[in-house]
Write a protein that holds these residues in place. Sequence first.
Motif, short mmCIF file in Angstrom:
data_model
loop_
_atom_site.label_atom_id
_atom_site.label_comp_id
_atom_site.label_asym_id
_atom_site.label_seq_id
_atom_site.Cartn_x
_atom_site.Cartn_y
_atom_site.Cartn_z
N VAL A 97 -30.90 24.25 24.34
CA VAL A 97 -29.48 24.56 24.35
C VAL A 97 -29.17 25.36 25.60
CG1 VAL A 97 -27.61 25.66 23.07
CG2 VAL A 97 -29.49 24.59 21.84
N LEU A 98 -28.25 24.86 26.40
CA LEU A 98 -27.86 25.49 27.67
C LEU A 98 -29.07 25.77 28.55
CD1 LEU A 98 -25.01 28.00 26.79
CD2 LEU A 98 -24.83 25.89 28.08
N ASN A 99 -29.98 24.82 28.59
CA ASN A 99 -31.20 24.91 29.40
C ASN A 99 -32.01 26.16 29.06
OD1 ASN A 99 -33.01 23.84 31.15
ND2 ASN A 99 -32.03 24.65 32.99
N GLY A 100 -32.05 26.54 27.79
CA GLY A 100 -32.85 27.67 27.33
C GLY A 100 -32.08 28.96 27.13
N LEU A 101 -30.79 29.00 27.48
CA LEU A 101 -30.01 30.22 27.31
C LEU A 101 -29.47 30.36 25.88
CD1 LEU A 101 -28.00 30.32 30.64
CD2 LEU A 101 -30.02 31.63 30.02
N GLY A 102 -29.29 29.25 25.18
CA GLY A 102 -28.87 29.27 23.78
C GLY A 102 -30.05 28.99 22.88
N ILE A 103 -29.78 28.92 21.58
CA ILE A 103 -30.84 28.61 20.63
C ILE A 103 -30.40 27.48 19.72
CG2 ILE A 103 -31.83 30.93 20.62
CD1 ILE A 103 -30.49 31.37 17.90
N ALA A 104 -31.37 26.75 19.22
CA ALA A 104 -31.16 25.77 18.17
C ALA A 104 -31.93 26.27 16.96
CB ALA A 104 -31.67 24.39 18.59
N ILE A 105 -31.31 26.28 15.79
CA ILE A 105 -31.98 26.72 14.58
C ILE A 105 -32.48 25.48 13.84
CG2 ILE A 105 -31.71 27.91 12.38
CD1 ILE A 105 -29.70 29.73 13.69
#
Length: 132
Positions: A97-105
């Motif tokens: 997510v956002l190239n690693g800036l966000g997270i996916a649960i």
Amino acid sequence: MVTDPIADYLTRVRNAVMANHRIVEIPSSNMKKEITKILFDKGYILNYKFEDETIPGIIKIALKYHPISKVPAISKLERVSKPGLRRYVGADELPRVLNGLGIAILSTNRGLMTDKEARTLQIGGEVLCYIS
């Protein structure tokens, strides 16, 4: 009766962020509690409290904003796997997510975890939501 409790959870948090509320109350369940713990551990919310005296229990979440600019820590919440269309991924195709800036649960056989934790453990599962 809510048909998709996780979508209801995300919508309540999204609406509270858009309205600049400090605290949001959500009906409790075990999965919602785990999502709340992940959001707190990753720094997306300020604090949380589980109140299980009532039936159903309530989760109180204190939302996090920047102290000067008042920009919320959560900019986007997106439900991925829905009751009508589940989305499962293997260990080699975990989303970023956002190239690693966000997270996916993800919901895995070892419980709820982020995409980064699942990548280190080399396990896949159901992608519940994206948070950035």
